[in-house]
Write a protein that holds these residues in place. Structure first.
Motif, PDB file in Angstrom:
ATOM      1  N   VAL B 106       5.221   1.747  -6.336  1.00 38.51           N
ATOM      2  CA  VAL B 106       4.457   0.428  -6.767  1.00 38.51           C
ATOM      3  C   VAL B 106       4.983  -0.416  -7.706  1.00 38.51           C
ATOM      4  O   VAL B 106       5.311  -1.758  -7.640  1.00 38.51           O
ATOM      5  N   ALA B 110       6.162  -4.112  -7.402  1.00 33.71           N
ATOM      6  CA  ALA B 110       5.501  -5.173  -8.695  1.00 33.71           C
ATOM      7  C   ALA B 110       6.929  -5.963  -8.887  1.00 33.71           C
ATOM      8  O   ALA B 110       6.648  -7.345  -9.361  1.00 33.71           O
ATOM      9  N   ALA B 113       7.484  -8.884  -6.582  1.00 34.57           N
ATOM     10  CA  ALA B 113       6.468  -9.702  -6.617  1.00 34.57           C
ATOM     11  C   ALA B 113       6.597 -10.705  -8.054  1.00 34.57           C
ATOM     12  O   ALA B 113       6.434 -12.081  -7.922  1.00 34.57           O
ATOM     13  N   LEU B 114       7.049 -10.023  -9.127  1.00 30.80           N
ATOM     14  CA  LEU B 114       6.952 -10.777 -10.135  1.00 30.80           C
ATOM     15  C   LEU B 114       8.298 -11.932 -10.138  1.00 30.80           C
ATOM     16  O   LEU B 114       8.220 -12.785 -10.857  1.00 30.80           O
ATOM     17  N   ALA B 249       5.751  -9.378  -1.994  1.00 28.96           N
ATOM     18  CA  ALA B 249       5.295  -7.898  -2.222  1.00 28.96           C
ATOM     19  C   ALA B 249       5.487  -6.926  -0.930  1.00 28.96           C
ATOM     20  O   ALA B 249       5.997  -6.117  -0.749  1.00 28.96           O
TER      21      ALA B 249
END
Lengths: 238, 354
Positions: B106, B110, B113-114, B249
């Motif tokens: 996860v 993340a 995605a960031l 993501a």
């Protein structure tokens, strides 16, 4: 109260002054037509009002609020809406989906479907609803985009040549539709070359020439103006 | 409850091919076969199938951003790599106890995605579009590859994780599920297969719902005519950014699963070839539809692997030829073309029936 107020609006691309100190005031509830020869700066003025271009100087006031620096989508939220000169429909999507995208932020669920059906009927596009919008005739595309523009229930509707490519009958029908919308309280600013349409709907007419307001008045005053005839209407009627 | 039902209805819609009992029966059948398949196969083959599945997420990310959103991104492999390395660095440092590998999964997604939020913000709020978007994202991808390639020295380490330059990073633990008694280690066979299959079904159905929602409507509207979308009151940049981040993501998920699958990741996973291949899968399948993308990706991947085994060095050349043929014959995708043809056929058939 004036709904839209342009104050000393300037826009130049390099050395070319496309909009030169334009002052224009639109009263709430009027149908105002913008005419003038090609290159007069009419479409640029629309783009300034919509926020696609930003003025070099001057202010745009909408319902008393200064929207000069506001993003386009935010201006739409304030109550502006537009039909572009070249029909800006979503070509690859169905007619129904085009309207759904326009209506979905105001309605949902069953109500949304009903609104779409109502608008399809209003536009006379019921039998075309499953068609891909890109396959519509030019006139139908114009109607579809007008439908999308009015579905936002704007306070001010901007129409850039709404009747281009339409037959005289279609033009007249469009005029009637504009009048109906206006009767419901919508203020309309239209760019139009078709003088029959202008005569049919306009409460006031502004002539734009070389980026400046050249003349303003009722359609009869404008037609009677010899200076306007010299730069624009004369050639158009020749 | 009604909210749940309306979600369910969104599984079908104008943005996705396939509807009605016929389609969902076929879906159930395929799913049943997929669930039963490991019972009739050996561990190695199942592990190889997982490898194919792993790539579907990055293909779906491209389908979302490019096919539906209309923005061609070469950056998906960058997010793939970031998340892959992220997983490696985290798990090598903190191990696999207490289900940490799942947290690392996860967290790595993340991080990708960031990174996409940052990159996407500058691109979309800077109004970069069209071919320039492709150029910027490709540049980012290749830059990351170059950077990782020069990290061979012992000074390039994060905690106890050596980045290892071109040799790549290895020996990170596989995904591990904490379990009373003994934790379940998902090596690249049956265990990982069911996890990845579950994720795949979840993501596929989730994306179907998303694309048939009002959000999906706006995404395709932006692809068709961004100016019109803005003039209907939509903040185009915001929608593009959200799509880009969701896509990142998904690409990141591919990266983590790939790294956990092979316990290995190298800079070449962010190279030119790696960046181009997903484009081919998605284009050949049919970029504007989720089902076509999944089917196309699996078919092309299996074909590519068969070619590399039997025809070795010509496999990549063949991929190029396949792309050119697709663009010439079926620009919307071969699988999508076949599916639409089948749809028309069944429509005609059902019309003729009394």
């Amino acid at each position: 109260m004036s709904l839209l107020e342009l104050r000393k609006l300037n826009k130049h691309f390099g050395g070319l002054h496309v909009t030169n100190a334009v002052d224009l005031t639109l009263e709430a509830g009027e149908i105002h037509c913008l005419i003038g020869p090609n290159g007069a700066g009419k479409s640029t003025l629309f783009r300034l009002i919509l926020g696609e271009h930003h003025p070099g100087s001057g202010d745009i006031l909408f319902a008393g609020e200064n929207i000069t620096r506001m993003k386009s989508f935010a201006r739409i939220h304030r109550g502006l809406s537009v039909k572009f000169q070249v029909p800006g429909v979503f070509k690859g999507l169905s007619v129904r989906q085009n309207l759904e995208i326009a209506l979905q932020s105001r309605h949902g669920g069953v109500e949304l479907e009903m609104e779409i059906d109502r608008l399809l009927a209003f536009l006379g596009l019921e039998s075309e609803q499953a068609q891909t919008a890109g396959n519509l005739s030019h006139g139908q595309k114009q109607w579809l985009e007008i439908g999308m523009a009015i579905s936002l229930k704007p306070r001010l509707l901007l129409l850039d040549e709404p009747t281009a490519g339409m037959s005289p009958e279609e033009t007249h029908l469009t005029g009637e539709m504009v009048q109906r919308l206006n009767a419901d309280g919508m203020t309309v600013l239209a760019i139009e070359h078709d003088m029959a349409f202008v005569r049919q709907v306009a409460h006031r007419v502004t002539v734009l020439h070389l980026g400046q307001v050249f003349a303003q008045g009722s359609i009869d005053q404008i037609v009677a103006d010899e200076r306007v005839a010299a730069i624009y209407l004369g050639q158009a009627h020749a | 409850m009604t909210g749940f039902m309306s979600l369910f209805r969104r599984l079908e819609g104008p943005q996705t091919v396939g509807r009605g009992p016929a389609f969902w029966s076929l879906f159930a059948l395929v799913l049943a076969v997929a669930l039963a398949y490991p019972q009739f196969s050996d561990g190695y083959t199942v592990g190889n199938t997982v490898y194919f599945f792993v790539w579907v997420f990055i293909a779906l990310s491209l389908c979302l951003i490019w096919g539906y959103g209309g923005s061609l991104s070469f950056g998906q492999t960058a997010f793939f790599g970031i998340a892959g390395y992220g997983y490696g660095i985290l798990t090598i440092n903190f191990g696999s106890a207490y289900g940490f590998t799942l947290i690392a999964l996860v967290a790595a997604v993340a991080i990708a995605a960031l990174f996409a939020v940052l990159l996407g913000y500058f691109m979309f709020f800077g109004r970069i579009a069209g071919v320039f978007l492709g150029i910027v994202t490709l540049a980012v991808t290749l830059m990351l590859e170059r950077f990782m390639a020069q990290t061979a020295g012992p000074e390039w380490r994060i905690g106890s994780a050596r980045l290892n330059g071109f040799n790549g990073m290895s020996a990170m633990p596989p995904l591990t599920i904490p379990w009373p008694g003994e934790p379940i280690v998902l090596f690249a066979d049956v265990g990982l297969y069911y996890l990845v299959l579950g994720l795949l079904v979840f993501v596929y159905l989730g994306l179907r719902i998303l694309m048939n929602s009002s959000f999906g409507n706006v995404i395709v509207a932006i692809r068709e005519n961004p100016e019109r979308a803005e003039m209907l009151g939509y903040d185009v940049r915001k929608y593009q950014l959200i799509t880009f981040v969701i896509g990142a993501a998904l690409a990141g998920l591919s990266g983590v699963l790939y790294t956990a699958w092979g316990q290995y990741i190298t800079p070449s996973s962010m190279g030119m070839t790696a960046a181009a291949l997903p484009l081919i899968w998605v284009a050949v399948g049919g970029r504007s539809d989720l089902t076509s993308t999944v089917v196309g990706t699996l078919v092309v991947l299996a074909g590519f692997q068969a070619l590399t085994i039997y025809g070795s060095q010509y496999a990549l050349v063949f991929m190029g030829v396949l792309l050119v043929l697709t663009v010439l014959i079926a620009p919307n995708g071969l699988v999508l073309g076949v599916m639409n043809w089948l749809g028309r056929l069944t429509a005609r058939f059902t019309r003729k029936a009394p």
